[in-house]
Design a protein around this motif. Structure first.
Motif, PDB file in Angstrom:
ATOM      1  N   ARG A  80     -15.766  -6.491  -4.121  1.00 37.55           N
ATOM      2  CA  ARG A  80     -15.957  -7.461  -4.875  1.00 37.55           C
ATOM      3  C   ARG A  80     -15.645  -9.162  -5.484  1.00 37.55           C
ATOM      4  NH1 ARG A  80     -13.556  -9.014  -9.741  1.00 37.55           N
ATOM      5  NH2 ARG A  80     -11.410  -6.842  -9.321  1.00 37.55           N
ATOM      6  N   GLU A  84     -17.230 -12.717  -4.972  1.00 37.74           N
ATOM      7  CA  GLU A  84     -16.857 -13.620  -6.190  1.00 37.74           C
ATOM      8  C   GLU A  84     -16.467 -15.127  -5.687  1.00 37.74           C
ATOM      9  OE1 GLU A  84     -14.703 -12.111  -9.189  1.00 37.74           O
ATOM     10  OE2 GLU A  84     -15.877 -11.168  -9.165  1.00 37.74           O
ATOM     11  N   TYR A 124     -22.048 -11.457  -6.870  1.00 35.94           N
ATOM     12  CA  TYR A 124     -20.851 -11.427  -7.933  1.00 35.94           C
ATOM     13  C   TYR A 124     -20.857 -13.200  -8.100  1.00 35.94           C
ATOM     14  CZ  TYR A 124     -20.435  -6.384  -7.702  1.00 35.94           C
ATOM     15  OH  TYR A 124     -19.621  -5.405  -7.343  1.00 35.94           O
ATOM     16  N   GLN A 125     -20.249 -13.120  -9.459  1.00 35.62           N
ATOM     17  CA  GLN A 125     -20.274 -15.402  -9.937  1.00 35.62           C
ATOM     18  C   GLN A 125     -18.939 -15.540  -9.411  1.00 35.62           C
ATOM     19  OE1 GLN A 125     -22.850 -16.494  -8.959  1.00 35.62           O
ATOM     20  NE2 GLN A 125     -23.767 -14.834  -8.537  1.00 35.62           N
ATOM     21  N   ASP A 127     -15.662 -16.714 -11.315  1.00 34.72           N
ATOM     22  CA  ASP A 127     -14.922 -16.115 -12.403  1.00 34.72           C
ATOM     23  C   ASP A 127     -14.915 -18.139 -12.938  1.00 34.72           C
ATOM     24  OD1 ASP A 127     -14.576 -13.400 -12.454  1.00 34.72           O
ATOM     25  OD2 ASP A 127     -12.446 -14.428 -12.199  1.00 34.72           O
TER      26      ASP A 127
END
Length: 165
Positions: A80, A84, A124-125, A127
């Motif tokens: 992940r 990200e 996923y992007q 934060d």
């Protein structure tokens, strides 16, 4: 044990303990939870982050990394976090053990991974509190960056030692 602080991802306590020589002491222990750090390598290059770190008010070269979520295994976090922070996924994650980054006051454990077989991914992007520039660096330059002080992040230095010898 007396809890001093509890946040979303961090708790701090005072703890009384007995040293191996029988002396009793009280110390503060920080519990940030576990984390991962990943060295993504593609051919003769690797990817590092140039990330703004508010605690030191500066940009730091470091490996992609992140905190393990509750009920998540370290390899899942590595998958992940790589996406990200770099916008890439890896076919292979090679475990490189784990480290205690600062065992004098924290029980944090960081699992280390080498990532290979990279390809673009947007599952996923990043934060919203991260200011990151992804930097492609020749593998042969990474040790020189440690030696000349451009890389000062401890987890990244340990990761490079485990992955590149």
């Amino acid at each position: 044990m007396v809890e001093i602080y509890r946040g979303k991802r961090l708790s701090i306590e005072t703890r009384e303990f007995t040293l191996p020589n029988g002396t009793k002491k009280e110390r503060i222990v920080v519990h940030p939870g576990g984390a991962v750090a990943i060295l993504p390598i593609e051919g003769d290059d690797c990817y590092l982050l140039r990330q703004y770190r508010f605690a030191v008010d500066d940009y730091v070269f470091e490996a992609p990394a992140g905190t393990i979520d509750e009920d998540e295994e370290p390899h899942e976090t590595a998958y992940r976090e790589l996406i990200e922070e770099t916008g890439m996924k890896a076919e292979t994650f090679v475990p490189k053990g784990w480290i205690y980054p600062s065992p004098g006051y924290t029980d944090e454990r960081i699992w280390l991974y080498l990532a290979e077989g990279l390809s673009p991914c947007s599952d996923y992007q990043m934060d919203d509190d991260e200011v990151i520039e992804v930097v492609r660096v020749p593998v042969g330059d990474v040790k020189a960056m440690i030696e000349d002080g451009r890389i000062v992040d401890a987890k990244t230095i340990c990761l490079v030692c485990r992955c590149l010898g």
